[in-house]
Design a protein around this motif. Structure first.
Motif, mmCIF file in Angstrom:
data_model
loop_
_atom_site.group_PDB
_atom_site.id
_atom_site.type_symbol
_atom_site.label_atom_id
_atom_site.label_comp_id
_atom_site.label_asym_id
_atom_site.label_seq_id
_atom_site.Cartn_x
_atom_site.Cartn_y
_atom_site.Cartn_z
ATOM 1 N N GLY A 1 0.799 -1.225 0.000
ATOM 2 C CA GLY A 1 0.000 0.000 0.000
ATOM 3 C C GLY A 1 0.831 1.275 0.000
ATOM 4 N N ALA A 2 2.150 1.154 -0.070
ATOM 5 C CA ALA A 2 3.017 2.346 -0.065
ATOM 6 C C ALA A 2 2.780 3.160 -1.333
ATOM 7 N N THR A 3 3.002 4.456 -1.221
ATOM 8 C CA THR A 3 2.815 5.378 -2.337
ATOM 9 C C THR A 3 4.168 5.896 -2.827
ATOM 10 N N VAL A 4 4.116 6.662 -3.907
ATOM 11 C CA VAL A 4 5.321 7.308 -4.422
ATOM 12 C C VAL A 4 5.940 8.170 -3.316
ATOM 13 N N ASP B 1 5.812 7.755 -0.127
ATOM 14 C CA ASP B 1 6.460 6.867 0.852
ATOM 15 C C ASP B 1 7.836 6.423 0.358
ATOM 16 N N VAL C 1 3.058 9.955 -12.891
ATOM 17 C CA VAL C 1 2.200 9.730 -11.724
ATOM 18 C C VAL C 1 2.429 10.854 -10.719
ATOM 19 N N THR D 1 2.494 11.993 -6.402
ATOM 20 C CA THR D 1 3.108 11.441 -5.186
ATOM 21 C C THR D 1 2.164 10.528 -4.409
ATOM 22 N N GLU D 2 0.852 10.640 -4.626
ATOM 23 C CA GLU D 2 -0.104 9.800 -3.888
ATOM 24 C C GLU D 2 -0.454 8.509 -4.621
ATOM 25 N N THR D 3 0.208 8.252 -5.739
ATOM 26 C CA THR D 3 -0.044 7.032 -6.502
ATOM 27 C C THR D 3 0.450 5.817 -5.727
ATOM 28 N N PRO D 4 -0.416 4.813 -5.536
ATOM 29 C CA PRO D 4 0.031 3.598 -4.846
ATOM 30 C C PRO D 4 0.964 2.788 -5.737
ATOM 31 N N LEU D 5 1.937 2.158 -5.116
ATOM 32 C CA LEU D 5 2.900 1.314 -5.828
ATOM 33 C C LEU D 5 2.543 -0.153 -5.633
ATOM 34 N N ARG D 6 2.977 -0.984 -6.595
ATOM 35 C CA ARG D 6 2.734 -2.428 -6.513
ATOM 36 C C ARG D 6 4.064 -3.166 -6.592
#
Length: 90
Positions: free
Chosen positions: A23-26, A28, A50, A52-57
């Motif tokens: 669930g971390a974001t850019v 984070d 993207v 900064t609030e975009t979630p990463l996978r």
């Protein structure tokens, strides 16, 4: 989850693997690196811009985009003027 952070500027390339919680974001990821955000033109994941609030996978490649060295419109304008001048001469 593992994310690859890429910093690619003219003449310099750095890659770093980050372990982030699910669930971390850019934002984070940036906080984890401690890099200053000044001078960055933006961010991309696998080449798509993207925020900064975009979630990463898992397995994402986060790219830090450096500033433009030249305005693309100015470069195109100069090329067009040079082509026109060559046509007029010859």
């Amino acid at each position: 989850m593992r994310v690859q952070l890429i910093r690619a500027w003219t003449g310099r390339f750095q890659a770093e693997d980050l372990d982030l919680p699910p669930g971390a974001t850019v934002a984070d990821a940036l906080a984890r690196t401690g890099l200053p955000r000044d001078g960055l033109a933006g961010y991309a994941v696998h080449g798509e811009r993207v925020g900064t609030e975009t979630p990463l996978r898992e397995g994402d490649r986060l790219e830090l985009l450096g500033p433009l060295l030249a305005d693309p419109k100015d470069n195109r304008r100069r090329r067009a003027q040079g082509q026109a001048a060559r046509r007029d001469r010859g």
